[in-house]
Design an enzyme around this catalytic site. Structure first.
Site, PDB file in Angstrom:
ATOM      1  N   LYS A   1       0.828  -1.220   0.000  1.00  0.00           N
ATOM      2  CA  LYS A   1       0.000   0.000   0.000  1.00  0.00           C
ATOM      3  C   LYS A   1       0.860   1.267   0.000  1.00  0.00           C
ATOM      4  O   LYS A   1       0.638   2.185  -0.779  1.00  0.00           O
ATOM      5  CB  LYS A   1      -0.928  -0.012   1.229  1.00  0.00           C
TER       6      LYS A   1
ATOM      7  N   SER B   1       9.960   2.232   7.184  1.00  0.00           N
ATOM      8  CA  SER B   1       9.301   0.937   7.420  1.00  0.00           C
ATOM      9  C   SER B   1       9.609   0.358   8.785  1.00  0.00           C
ATOM     10  O   SER B   1       8.808   0.476   9.709  1.00  0.00           O
ATOM     11  CB  SER B   1       9.687  -0.057   6.332  1.00  0.00           C
ATOM     12  N   ARG B   2      10.717  -0.295   8.886  1.00  0.00           N
ATOM     13  CA  ARG B   2      11.097  -0.911  10.158  1.00  0.00           C
ATOM     14  C   ARG B   2      12.590  -0.704  10.359  1.00  0.00           C
ATOM     15  O   ARG B   2      13.383  -0.895   9.434  1.00  0.00           O
ATOM     16  CB  ARG B   2      10.808  -2.424  10.171  1.00  0.00           C
TER      17      ARG B   2
ATOM     18  N   GLU C   1      12.046  -1.094  17.683  1.00  0.00           N
ATOM     19  CA  GLU C   1      12.383  -2.485  17.407  1.00  0.00           C
ATOM     20  C   GLU C   1      13.426  -2.985  18.392  1.00  0.00           C
ATOM     21  O   GLU C   1      13.418  -4.147  18.745  1.00  0.00           O
ATOM     22  CB  GLU C   1      12.929  -2.648  15.983  1.00  0.00           C
TER      23      GLU C   1
ATOM     24  N   HIS D   1       9.372   7.807  14.545  1.00  0.00           N
ATOM     25  CA  HIS D   1       8.189   7.043  14.118  1.00  0.00           C
ATOM     26  C   HIS D   1       6.940   7.932  14.064  1.00  0.00           C
ATOM     27  O   HIS D   1       5.953   7.693  14.767  1.00  0.00           O
ATOM     28  CB  HIS D   1       7.940   5.846  15.055  1.00  0.00           C
TER      29      HIS D   1
ATOM     30  N   PHE E   1       3.195   8.083  10.286  1.00  0.00           N
ATOM     31  CA  PHE E   1       1.745   7.791  10.280  1.00  0.00           C
ATOM     32  C   PHE E   1       0.926   8.912  10.902  1.00  0.00           C
ATOM     33  O   PHE E   1      -0.292   8.933  10.785  1.00  0.00           O
ATOM     34  CB  PHE E   1       1.473   6.517  11.100  1.00  0.00           C
TER      35      PHE E   1
END
Ligand code: NAD
Length: 353
Positions: free
Chosen positions: A161, A241-242, A271, A303, A306
């Site tokens: 996405k 992403s990560r 993480e 982060h 979003f």
């Protein structure tokens, strides 16, 4: 039972959680009794859920077996995660105790894709450095030469996405787009004029590389000395992403040698909470982060890709809808565990968002 009598206890909340959940709860179909705690949910704080029908938790809450057992003893009937990932939830224990767990499976891809583009343009034209200089009354532009994106090659690793939305945003820039994904989306490739190529090819040819794949056991350290070596000199590397997709020590080496031109990362720290059981490892990792942040050509954010009004609204509405579905005994499409969806594919992710 009236919805007013359904109490949802929220853990690890911030003012923005209250704002968006209170707003969403004003909708006619909801109207639950919401109670907010700043405390993180963990075995030591689980008793705070006493009197609640539903517990709403987030990525850093610890819903291990002990927490889940306590929640079940307190007669909590539903765990509603306000995030996609649930690797911090002992789903097996919840299953055994007949305690359903639901989540918000997908977020709007626009927020993260737009943020990634923001990182790219900032780094490419040194806008972050210009901002600081001018505030210090330094109006020299020396050292701030950028390059046109037009005519360059952008490599997108992971075309789900967010990766695809990033490719859509790039349409106006006149760039060539290379993509790598174990499951290529041929239709989108045609629409977006994007070429799927082997990963090695993408690494070698791209002026900009942006990571949009999930963290899986097999791609931990996808970007490491060996893969960095293959990249073009001066490449811009983006990761929203990560964190663990990149081996930070190797990246620092590539920045020092000038192999990597600049780096924009929005993911790193969380993480490590998952991976590091030894505090000594953690201290070393924090030292690496400090070294990374010392480079003027590196942007690290915490982060927040979003973090838009639209995403927060969507998360609040979906979470309350999940509770509504449970209370009205409808099917729960966002369940992980007993009442539906198999958790397995997602559990393979080291930690989903
Ligand atoms: P998605 O599931 O829609 O797409 C992921 C894609 O990656 C899939 O097409 C999959 O086939 C592909 N993929 C899997 N393994 C791969 C590999 N080894 N190499 C290349 N591609 C691979 O996911 P999405 O919603 O687009 O999210 C992408 C990433 O963004 C996730 O890691 C997610 O955790 C992260 N994310 C970050 C934030 C943030 O705020 N920074 C917010 C949301 C999501």
């Amino acid at each position: 039972m009236s919805k007013r009598n359904i109490r949802i206890a929220f853990f690890d909340t911030k003012p923005h959680d209250r704002r968006f959940f209170d707003e969403a709860n004003r909708s006619e179909q909801f109207g639950f009794d919401l109670i907010y705690y700043e405390t993180r949910l963990a075995p030591g704080s689980a008793r705070m859920a006493e009197g609640a029908d539903v517990v709403c938790a987030f990525i850093n809450d610890d819903l291990n077996a002990s927490t889940i057992q306590q929640l079940a003893r307190l007669k909590v009937r539903l765990v509603a995660m306000r995030c996609a990932g649930f690797s911090n939830v002992a789903v097996e224990t919840a299953d055994e105790l007949n305690l359903p767990v639901v989540r918000v499976p997908a977020y709007s891809p626009f927020a993260v894709a737009e943020y990634t583009l923001g990182l790219l343009l900032t780094l490419n034209r040194h806008i972050h450095r210009a901002f600081n200089r001018v505030r210090e009354n330094i109006f020299s532009i020396s050292g701030l030469i950028g390059f046109d994106l037009h005519g360059k090659t952008v490599g997108i690793v992971g075309t789900g996405k967010i990766g695809l939305q990033f490719a859509r945003l790039l349409q106006g820039f006149g760039v060539r787009i290379l993509a790598y994904d174990p499951f290529p989306n041929k239709k989108a490739a045609q629409e977006l004029g994007m070429d799927y190529v082997p990963l090695e090819w993408l690494l070698t040819e791209s002026d900009v590389i942006s990571l949009h794949c999930p963290l899986l056991r097999e791609n931990v350290g996808l970007i490491r000395a060996e893969t960095l070596e293959k990249m073009k000199d001066g490449v811009i590397l983006l990761n929203t992403s990560r964190g663990r997709l990149i081996r930070t020590g190797d990246l620092i080496g590539a920045l020092e040698s000038g192999k990597v031109g600049s780096v924009g990362i929005d993911v790193y720290e969380e993480e490590s909470n998952y991976f590091f059981e030894d505090p000594a490892d953690r201290a070393m990792e924090e030292d690496l982060l400090a070294r990374l942040m010392a480079f003027p050509n590196v942007i690290v954010s915490s982060h927040q890709a979003f973090f838009t009004q639209e995403t927060l609204r969507h998360v609040a509405e979906t979470t309350l809808k999940n509770v509504h579905d449970f209370v009205t005994k409808q099917e729960m499409p966002h369940a992980v565990g007993i009442h539906g969806v198999k958790a397995l594919p997602v559990r393979n992710y080291v930690r989903a968002f």
